[in-house]
Design a protein around this motif. Structure first.
Motif, PDB file in Angstrom:
ATOM      1  N   ASP A  18       0.864  -1.141  -0.107  1.00 43.44           N
ATOM      2  CA  ASP A  18       0.043  -0.039  -0.100  1.00 43.44           C
ATOM      3  C   ASP A  18       1.022   1.162  -0.022  1.00 43.44           C
ATOM      4  O   ASP A  18       2.042   1.213   0.661  1.00 43.44           O
ATOM      5  CB  ASP A  18      -0.931   0.000   1.230  1.00 43.44           C
ATOM      6  N   CYS A  19       0.259   2.190  -0.776  1.00 40.87           N
ATOM      7  CA  CYS A  19       1.286   3.610  -0.736  1.00 40.87           C
ATOM      8  C   CYS A  19       0.532   4.611  -1.230  1.00 40.87           C
ATOM      9  O   CYS A  19      -0.645   4.596  -1.873  1.00 40.87           O
ATOM     10  CB  CYS A  19       2.411   3.258  -1.826  1.00 40.87           C
ATOM     11  N   ALA A  20       1.155   5.900  -1.278  1.00 38.61           N
ATOM     12  CA  ALA A  20       0.336   7.116  -1.666  1.00 38.61           C
ATOM     13  C   ALA A  20       0.790   7.444  -3.198  1.00 38.61           C
ATOM     14  O   ALA A  20       0.014   7.956  -3.817  1.00 38.61           O
ATOM     15  CB  ALA A  20       0.870   8.242  -0.918  1.00 38.61           C
ATOM     16  N   ASP A  21       1.731   6.906  -3.560  1.00 40.75           N
ATOM     17  CA  ASP A  21       2.396   7.179  -5.055  1.00 40.75           C
ATOM     18  C   ASP A  21       2.927   5.747  -5.567  1.00 40.75           C
ATOM     19  O   ASP A  21       4.234   5.463  -5.676  1.00 40.75           O
ATOM     20  CB  ASP A  21       3.541   8.260  -5.260  1.00 40.75           C
ATOM     21  N   PRO A  22       2.277   5.015  -6.403  1.00 36.25           N
ATOM     22  CA  PRO A  22       2.399   3.610  -6.534  1.00 36.25           C
ATOM     23  C   PRO A  22       3.281   3.715  -7.763  1.00 36.25           C
ATOM     24  O   PRO A  22       4.370   2.794  -7.706  1.00 36.25           O
ATOM     25  CB  PRO A  22       1.244   2.900  -7.283  1.00 36.25           C
ATOM     26  N   HIS A  23       3.553   4.711  -8.708  1.00 36.93           N
ATOM     27  CA  HIS A  23       4.350   4.811  -9.714  1.00 36.93           C
ATOM     28  C   HIS A  23       5.645   4.904  -9.064  1.00 36.93           C
ATOM     29  O   HIS A  23       6.823   4.533  -9.695  1.00 36.93           O
ATOM     30  CB  HIS A  23       4.025   5.735 -10.712  1.00 36.93           C
ATOM     31  N   GLY A  63       5.010   9.395 -21.010  1.00 36.95           N
ATOM     32  CA  GLY A  63       4.493   9.261 -22.153  1.00 36.95           C
ATOM     33  C   GLY A  63       3.737   7.890 -22.376  1.00 36.95           C
ATOM     34  O   GLY A  63       3.495   7.512 -23.657  1.00 36.95           O
ATOM     35  N   THR A  64       3.822   7.195 -21.499  1.00 35.71           N
ATOM     36  CA  THR A  64       3.023   6.035 -21.368  1.00 35.71           C
ATOM     37  C   THR A  64       1.862   5.840 -20.620  1.00 35.71           C
ATOM     38  O   THR A  64       1.730   6.452 -19.334  1.00 35.71           O
ATOM     39  CB  THR A  64       4.036   4.829 -20.782  1.00 35.71           C
ATOM     40  N   LEU A  65       0.795   5.147 -21.005  1.00 34.63           N
ATOM     41  CA  LEU A  65      -0.537   4.827 -20.322  1.00 34.63           C
ATOM     42  C   LEU A  65      -0.366   4.033 -19.190  1.00 34.63           C
ATOM     43  O   LEU A  65       0.176   3.149 -19.320  1.00 34.63           O
ATOM     44  CB  LEU A  65      -1.580   4.494 -21.287  1.00 34.63           C
ATOM     45  N   VAL A  66      -0.776   4.329 -18.111  1.00 35.43           N
ATOM     46  CA  VAL A  66      -0.501   3.640 -16.821  1.00 35.43           C
ATOM     47  C   VAL A  66      -1.948   3.718 -16.100  1.00 35.43           C
ATOM     48  O   VAL A  66      -2.671   4.679 -16.283  1.00 35.43           O
ATOM     49  CB  VAL A  66       0.472   4.176 -15.893  1.00 35.43           C
ATOM     50  N   TRP A  67      -2.104   2.584 -15.184  1.00 31.87           N
ATOM     51  CA  TRP A  67      -3.234   2.669 -14.340  1.00 31.87           C
ATOM     52  C   TRP A  67      -2.906   3.831 -13.178  1.00 31.87           C
ATOM     53  O   TRP A  67      -1.764   4.193 -12.662  1.00 31.87           O
ATOM     54  CB  TRP A  67      -3.427   1.422 -13.463  1.00 31.87           C
ATOM     55  N   ARG A  68      -3.937   4.664 -12.998  1.00 26.68           N
ATOM     56  CA  ARG A  68      -3.806   5.730 -12.067  1.00 26.68           C
ATOM     57  C   ARG A  68      -3.395   5.292 -10.653  1.00 26.68           C
ATOM     58  O   ARG A  68      -2.687   5.990  -9.934  1.00 26.68           O
ATOM     59  CB  ARG A  68      -5.205   6.498 -11.997  1.00 26.68           C
ATOM     60  N   ASP A  69      -4.020   4.387 -10.118  1.00 22.76           N
ATOM     61  CA  ASP A  69      -4.078   3.796  -8.778  1.00 22.76           C
ATOM     62  C   ASP A  69      -2.954   2.702  -8.399  1.00 22.76           C
ATOM     63  O   ASP A  69      -3.183   2.139  -7.451  1.00 22.76           O
ATOM     64  CB  ASP A  69      -5.378   3.672  -8.065  1.00 22.76           C
ATOM     65  N   PRO A  89      -5.858   5.701   0.575  1.00 22.63           N
ATOM     66  CA  PRO A  89      -5.989   6.899   1.008  1.00 22.63           C
ATOM     67  C   PRO A  89      -5.362   7.458   2.156  1.00 22.63           C
ATOM     68  O   PRO A  89      -4.919   8.493   2.296  1.00 22.63           O
ATOM     69  CB  PRO A  89      -7.487   7.209   0.951  1.00 22.63           C
ATOM     70  N   GLU A  90      -5.088   6.477   3.025  1.00 22.60           N
ATOM     71  CA  GLU A  90      -4.561   6.980   4.393  1.00 22.60           C
ATOM     72  C   GLU A  90      -3.075   6.524   4.304  1.00 22.60           C
ATOM     73  O   GLU A  90      -2.414   5.885   3.688  1.00 22.60           O
ATOM     74  CB  GLU A  90      -4.994   5.750   5.438  1.00 22.60           C
ATOM     75  N   PRO A  91      -2.492   7.455   4.865  1.00 27.87           N
ATOM     76  CA  PRO A  91      -0.915   7.531   5.286  1.00 27.87           C
ATOM     77  C   PRO A  91      -0.498   6.371   5.998  1.00 27.87           C
ATOM     78  O   PRO A  91      -1.346   5.572   7.106  1.00 27.87           O
ATOM     79  CB  PRO A  91      -0.715   8.672   5.981  1.00 27.87           C
ATOM     80  N   LYS A  92       0.624   5.887   5.897  1.00 27.28           N
ATOM     81  CA  LYS A  92       1.501   4.899   6.684  1.00 27.28           C
ATOM     82  C   LYS A  92       1.378   5.335   8.271  1.00 27.28           C
ATOM     83  O   LYS A  92       2.112   6.479   8.491  1.00 27.28           O
ATOM     84  CB  LYS A  92       2.720   4.200   6.269  1.00 27.28           C
ATOM     85  N   THR A  93       1.107   4.876   9.158  1.00 31.06           N
ATOM     86  CA  THR A  93       0.947   5.253  10.713  1.00 31.06           C
ATOM     87  C   THR A  93       1.611   4.328  11.680  1.00 31.06           C
ATOM     88  O   THR A  93       2.235   4.645  12.390  1.00 31.06           O
ATOM     89  CB  THR A  93      -0.367   5.535  11.048  1.00 31.06           C
ATOM     90  N   VAL A  94       2.092   2.984  11.256  1.00 37.64           N
ATOM     91  CA  VAL A  94       2.685   2.294  12.060  1.00 37.64           C
ATOM     92  C   VAL A  94       3.582   1.181  11.463  1.00 37.64           C
ATOM     93  O   VAL A  94       3.785   1.187  10.098  1.00 37.64           O
ATOM     94  CB  VAL A  94       1.477   1.321  12.946  1.00 37.64           C
ATOM     95  N   LYS A  95       4.195   0.494  12.159  1.00 33.70           N
ATOM     96  CA  LYS A  95       5.342  -0.570  11.734  1.00 33.70           C
ATOM     97  C   LYS A  95       4.451  -1.538  10.720  1.00 33.70           C
ATOM     98  O   LYS A  95       3.530  -1.910  11.256  1.00 33.70           O
ATOM     99  CB  LYS A  95       6.025  -1.164  12.843  1.00 33.70           C
TER     100      LYS A  95
END
Length: 148
Positions: A18-23, A63-69, A89-95
């Motif tokens: 899980d992440c905020a910016d998968p790319h 320049g390449t088509l990618v999945w947004r999420d 949508p949520e940030p990482k908060t714990v280990k």
């Protein structure tokens, strides 16, 4: 893959992060592991043409088509597990309860840590048990990994 009546199917494995910016995360992990960022443009175009995806599901990156999420990093040799990075949508908060261990051997730990720092990882600590030593790091979004 399915087995016969008496043989269970053997699942393949992918690791999902899980992440905020998968790319950006896919690029980090591809560089860290010697993987390739997966090219999804042909699949995304087919899904759009078939009506299974919409313009809101995709974007252009470099320049390449990618999945947004979502994005993925894949072992070019097809041996190691695929990494699938998905936006949440949520940030990482714990280990993390699960993390990747990168085994490079004792003589390469310090150079590997330095290489990963150059990619955006951060050194978070160090552990030792007997002759075994490991360095705890975090990826650019704070997910833990160890180098040993």
């Amino acid at each position: 893959m399915s087995g016969g009546a008496d043989v269970p199917a053997v699942p393949s494995v992918q690791v999902v992060i899980d992440c905020a910016d998968p790319h950006a995360q896919a690029e980090f992990w591809a560089a860290a592991l010697g993987y390739e960022v997966e090219d999804v443009e042909p699949l995304a175009r087919r899904m759009l043409e078939a009506g299974y995806a919409t313009g809101a599901d995709v974007m252009t990156r470099g320049g390449t088509l990618v999945w947004r999420d979502a994005a993925a990093a894949r072992d070019p040799g097809g041996v190691r597990p695929r990494l699938y990075l998905q936006r949440v949508p949520e940030p990482k908060t714990v280990k993390n309860r699960v993390h990747l261990d990168l085994h490079v051997g004792p003589e390469l730990v310090d150079s590997e840590v330095a290489r990963l720092e150059g990619l955006g990882a951060v050194r978070a600590g160090e552990g030792r048990q007997g002759p075994q030593r490991w360095v705890v790091m975090t990826d650019p979004e704070g997910n833990e990994l160890c180098v040993s």
